[in-house]
Design a protein around this motif. Structure first.
Motif, mmCIF file in Angstrom:
data_model
loop_
_atom_site.group_PDB
_atom_site.id
_atom_site.type_symbol
_atom_site.label_atom_id
_atom_site.label_comp_id
_atom_site.label_asym_id
_atom_site.label_seq_id
_atom_site.Cartn_x
_atom_site.Cartn_y
_atom_site.Cartn_z
ATOM 1 N N LYS A 17 -27.101 45.775 -5.512
ATOM 2 C CA LYS A 17 -26.275 45.373 -6.480
ATOM 3 C C LYS A 17 -25.699 46.319 -7.520
ATOM 4 O O LYS A 17 -24.523 46.567 -7.843
ATOM 5 C CB LYS A 17 -26.682 44.011 -6.972
ATOM 6 C CG LYS A 17 -25.486 43.354 -8.255
ATOM 7 C CD LYS A 17 -26.328 42.253 -8.815
ATOM 8 C CE LYS A 17 -25.381 41.553 -9.829
ATOM 9 N NZ LYS A 17 -25.962 40.350 -10.447
ATOM 10 N N TYR A 72 -24.187 44.868 0.323
ATOM 11 C CA TYR A 72 -23.436 44.819 -0.627
ATOM 12 C C TYR A 72 -22.067 45.791 -0.189
ATOM 13 O O TYR A 72 -22.350 46.800 0.195
ATOM 14 C CB TYR A 72 -24.025 45.358 -2.088
ATOM 15 C CG TYR A 72 -24.959 44.408 -2.223
ATOM 16 C CD1 TYR A 72 -24.945 43.493 -3.475
ATOM 17 C CD2 TYR A 72 -26.497 44.644 -2.085
ATOM 18 C CE1 TYR A 72 -25.895 42.524 -3.822
ATOM 19 C CE2 TYR A 72 -27.271 43.728 -2.370
ATOM 20 C CZ TYR A 72 -27.185 42.916 -3.351
ATOM 21 O OH TYR A 72 -28.415 41.897 -3.699
ATOM 22 N N VAL A 252 -21.489 40.516 -1.998
ATOM 23 C CA VAL A 252 -22.845 40.714 -2.634
ATOM 24 C C VAL A 252 -23.897 39.822 -1.418
ATOM 25 O O VAL A 252 -23.248 39.397 -0.560
ATOM 26 C CB VAL A 252 -23.131 39.765 -4.011
ATOM 27 C CG1 VAL A 252 -22.309 40.434 -5.096
ATOM 28 C CG2 VAL A 252 -22.649 38.383 -3.788
ATOM 29 N N SER A 253 -25.176 39.929 -1.803
ATOM 30 C CA SER A 253 -25.979 39.602 -0.475
ATOM 31 C C SER A 253 -26.050 38.274 -0.550
ATOM 32 O O SER A 253 -26.068 37.540 0.721
ATOM 33 C CB SER A 253 -27.405 40.398 -0.763
ATOM 34 O OG SER A 253 -28.185 39.682 0.170
ATOM 35 N N LYS A 254 -26.131 37.163 -1.556
ATOM 36 C CA LYS A 254 -26.376 35.993 -1.506
ATOM 37 C C LYS A 254 -25.494 35.394 -2.400
ATOM 38 O O LYS A 254 -24.841 35.651 -3.354
ATOM 39 C CB LYS A 254 -27.875 35.824 -2.107
ATOM 40 C CG LYS A 254 -29.098 36.338 -1.461
ATOM 41 C CD LYS A 254 -30.212 36.161 -1.949
ATOM 42 C CE LYS A 254 -31.518 37.100 -1.232
ATOM 43 N NZ LYS A 254 -32.612 37.007 -1.954
ATOM 44 N N ASP A 255 -25.130 33.850 -2.062
ATOM 45 C CA ASP A 255 -24.455 33.122 -2.983
ATOM 46 C C ASP A 255 -24.888 33.108 -4.544
ATOM 47 O O ASP A 255 -23.973 33.005 -5.300
ATOM 48 C CB ASP A 255 -24.569 31.644 -2.333
ATOM 49 C CG ASP A 255 -23.847 31.550 -0.712
ATOM 50 O OD1 ASP A 255 -23.253 32.673 -0.561
ATOM 51 O OD2 ASP A 255 -23.880 30.500 -0.509
ATOM 52 N N GLU A 257 -25.894 35.237 -6.416
ATOM 53 C CA GLU A 257 -25.331 36.248 -7.071
ATOM 54 C C GLU A 257 -23.996 36.171 -7.608
ATOM 55 O O GLU A 257 -23.770 37.030 -8.449
ATOM 56 C CB GLU A 257 -25.600 37.648 -6.099
ATOM 57 C CG GLU A 257 -27.227 37.872 -5.949
ATOM 58 C CD GLU A 257 -27.170 39.095 -5.049
ATOM 59 O OE1 GLU A 257 -27.834 40.126 -5.664
ATOM 60 O OE2 GLU A 257 -27.005 38.974 -3.773
ATOM 61 N N ILE A 258 -23.210 35.344 -6.975
ATOM 62 C CA ILE A 258 -21.665 35.328 -7.090
ATOM 63 C C ILE A 258 -21.508 35.012 -8.856
ATOM 64 O O ILE A 258 -20.545 35.684 -9.378
ATOM 65 C CB ILE A 258 -21.193 34.410 -6.274
ATOM 66 C CG1 ILE A 258 -21.078 34.809 -4.873
ATOM 67 C CG2 ILE A 258 -19.675 34.047 -6.645
ATOM 68 C CD1 ILE A 258 -20.466 33.932 -3.611
ATOM 69 N N SER A 286 -20.169 36.410 -0.141
ATOM 70 C CA SER A 286 -21.411 36.688 0.005
ATOM 71 C C SER A 286 -21.876 37.116 1.446
ATOM 72 O O SER A 286 -21.094 36.479 2.335
ATOM 73 C CB SER A 286 -22.473 35.579 -0.562
ATOM 74 O OG SER A 286 -22.523 34.669 0.243
#
Length: 294
Positions: A17, A72, A252-255, A257-258, A286
């Motif tokens: 990130k 990412y 981004v990798s995961k929800d 992180e949004i 994501s």
């Protein structure tokens, strides 16, 4: 229903990130990359080029790509890519027509890079080559012909030809081959053709003006300290810039992180209009969503 085999977006994937935030804040810096040509060129096939790499892969097909490059990414419009002279690479394989041409031209890949403009060592190296390859013979013929036709600055012309060919080689990629990642080669060969790679290669003039090298031998790159030093020097002179309207996707990798990333985007693009900022927020997704829904 038609299935796209390429994207309308050029994706640059990265592993963290923090890297993504740096790209959004500062642009994309070119980095030296170790390219291995041994599957298409027979001798001394490691060379280090400066580049920024993108893939032209639909999001529904990026899972394998992310296993190597990270989860990412920023996705730029192809019009932005073309404006910045980002170009698709040419894939080839051993004994192909392109590989045959390369092998007929050169006995040692490094002869086409790092020309010292104050001397003529590269031409001398080629002419004195023990292999006496075809390219050396071509140079000899051109030199002899130039004497009869009184062509001025023939050595300069040959050096320019040598430099242009070296720049062109930077856009050639093995169909499949060894891939140096981190501090070593991956255990298994990579089928590069599946990456549909596009490359941003800094203009040759930048290296002349900034007195930078446009290539290095592999030994320099394989030393992490030296690699960092040459990349930092390169980054101070060239990067690929873009604006909010050039961005089609931020991944981004995961929800989870949004929400935080939305806050970061608002800070980074605070001078962007409210309308464009809201539109940019809709382009944030994501990798988790990609895997579950596409």
């Amino acid at each position: 229903m038609e299935i796209n085999i390429s994207a309308n977006t050029l994706f640059h994937f990265t592993s963290t990130k923090q890297n993504l935030l740096s790209i959004l804040s500062n642009g994309l810096y070119a980095r030296y990359s170790l390219e291995n040509f041994e599957s298409i060129i027979s001798n001394k096939a490691e060379i280090v080029f400066p580049m920024t790499c993108f893939c032209d892969i639909p999001l529904s097909q990026v899972k394998r790509h992310t296993n190597i490059y990270g989860k990412y990414a920023i996705g730029l419009t192809k019009s932005c890519g073309m404006k910045n002279k980002i170009n698709p690479v040419i894939y080839t394989y051993k004994n192909s027509s392109i590989a045959d041409i390369l092998n007929s031209l050169i006995s040692e890949l490094t002869l086409f890079f790092d020309i010292d403009e104050d001397e003529i060592p590269k031409l001398k190296e080629i002419k004195d080559s023990k292999d006496n390859n075809n390219f050396a013979k071509q140079l000899e013929e051109i030199l002899n012909e130039s004497k009869n036709k009184n062509i001025d600055n023939v050595v300069d012309k040959l050096l320019e030809m040598n430099s242009n060919l070296g720049h062109f080689i930077k856009y050639i990629k093995p169909y499949e081959g060894k891939f140096y990642r981190g501090n070593d080669y991956l255990e298994n060969p990579v089928k590069f053709y599946e990456e549909r790679e596009w490359r941003f290669i800094p203009d040759k003039k930048i290296f002349i003006q900034a007195k930078l090298k446009d290539s290095y031998k592999a030994e320099i790159y394989k030393n992490p300290i030296k690699r960092r030093a040459i990349n930092m020097k390169l980054a101070s002179h060239t990067k690929l810039t873009f604006n909010a309207n050039d961005i089609r996707f931020i991944i981004v990798s995961k929800d989870s992180e949004i929400p935080g990333m939305l806050d970061e985007i608002s800070k980074i693009f605070e001078e962007t209009s409210s309308k464009d900022l809201k539109l940019l927020g809709t382009r944030l997704i994501s990798f988790q969503q990609i895997i579950e829904d596409l």
